[in-house]
Design an enzyme around this catalytic site. Structure first.
Site, short mmCIF file in Angstrom:
data_model
loop_
_atom_site.label_atom_id
_atom_site.label_comp_id
_atom_site.label_asym_id
_atom_site.label_seq_id
_atom_site.Cartn_x
_atom_site.Cartn_y
_atom_site.Cartn_z
CB SER A 53 -88.55 24.00 22.01
OG SER A 53 -87.47 24.91 22.17
CE1 TYR A 60 -88.21 24.36 16.61
CE2 TYR A 60 -87.41 25.80 18.35
CZ TYR A 60 -87.61 24.53 17.85
OH TYR A 60 -87.21 23.43 18.57
#
Length: 311
Positions: free
Chosen positions: A161, A187
């Protein structure tokens, strides 16, 4: 040392996964897609199935997996869609999946994940996002290495990501035992780990014909954002309105990495919008952070990950 030629393709940000495989024949090839029951996972599986691949949906919720498999078969006419249980934060579940796999594996799409969750930990005390997004997939890929090697020219797809730009892997405190827990830093760290895995897996496994690349699928509204408030999503959209994709578009780069002849013998790269990305430029949210492709960090992460799995 020469710089590798960047991968360029005729596809772009609006390309769908089905368009990527339109002219490909994957008959006789076998794929595993983690998190294949929803979001970009199911669209990845659908595209691979449409080109003739046998696809196993590796999912936590097997009932949802069976519904997705039936839908894919109805849409593509491919009845080679299987469902198998896989819980990435449970190493026993990963080991069972590996143990039950038989025969070669041509494509492993490490797609499943969690995003910006509240602080949660595995039974080992590991931070849940790092455990699920990286360690579970690390255990799966290393466990399936013989099957990947048996395929000849296998691909491993590491879905990362742009959030990896938020944090390197903080080796001194991966599991937030000393520093305050921050869902986005956790994350980001896990997504950096996904890129570093691609770098080191390619270095270690290229001689077996196994190549691993990482990618940013794009901003897509899926179940991945279940821990994010509508207010925060609205803020994200305001800064990226043009970048939001459909799940079919979001799956395109995963499918490209898994299948395209343009990536034969290519590994350790980071792609977005169906093209190889360059280094991140200050003030932007695209490209890769230098720490995410640092070979020393990649080797260190591999060693640390093996130590985790040894208990």
């Amino acid at each position: 040392m020469t710089t590798p030629t960047p991968v360029t393709t005729p596809f772009g940000s609006e390309t769908t996964a089905l368009e990527v495989v339109r002219d490909l024949d994957l008959t006789g090839r076998r794929a595993v897609v983690t998190g294949g029951a929803s979001g970009i996972g199911v669209e990845t599986a659908r595209a691979l199935a449409s080109a003739g691949a046998d696809v196993t949906l590796a999912v936590r919720n097997t009932e949802a997996g069976q519904r997705a498999a039936a839908d894919i078969t109805a849409a593509t006419g491919n009845d080679g869609i299987l469902v198998a249980p896989l819980d990435l934060d449970d190493l026993a579940s990963v080991a069972a999946f590996v143990r039950n796999w038989d025969g070669p594996l041509h494509m492993l799409v490490n797609n499943a994940g969690i995003m910006a969750s509240p602080e949660m930990r595995t039974e080992q005390g590991w931070e849940m996002q790092f455990a699920t997004n990286h360690l579970g997939h690390f255990a799966l890929a290393t466990g399936l290495r013989p099957a990947l090697a048996a395929a000849g020219g296998a691909r491993v797809v590491s879905v990362s990501s742009g959030a990896h730009l938020r944090s390197p892997v903080v080796f001194s405190d991966i599991h937030f035992r000393q520093r305050p827990y921050d869902p986005w830093l956790a994350y980001g760290q896990s997504k950096t780990a996904n890129v570093l895995f691609a770098v080191e897996a390619t270095r270690r496994w290229a001689d077996d014909g196994i190549y691993t690349n990482a990618l940013m699928p794009g901003a897509i509204r899926t179940n991945l954002q279940r821990y994010i408030s509508e207010e925060e999503l609205a803020r994200m959209r305001s800064g990226n309105a043009a970048a939001f994709k459909t799940p079919e578009q979001g799956a395109a780069t995963s499918v490209l990495v898994a299948t395209s002849p343009l990536l034969d013998g290519v590994g350790g790269r980071y792609l977005e919008d169906c093209q190889e990305a360059g280094p991140n430029q200050p003030g932007t949210r695209t490209g890769w952070a230098p720490y995410a492709r640092d070979p020393e960090a990649a080797e260190q992460l591999w060693t640390v990950s093996e130590e985790h799995l040894k208990g």
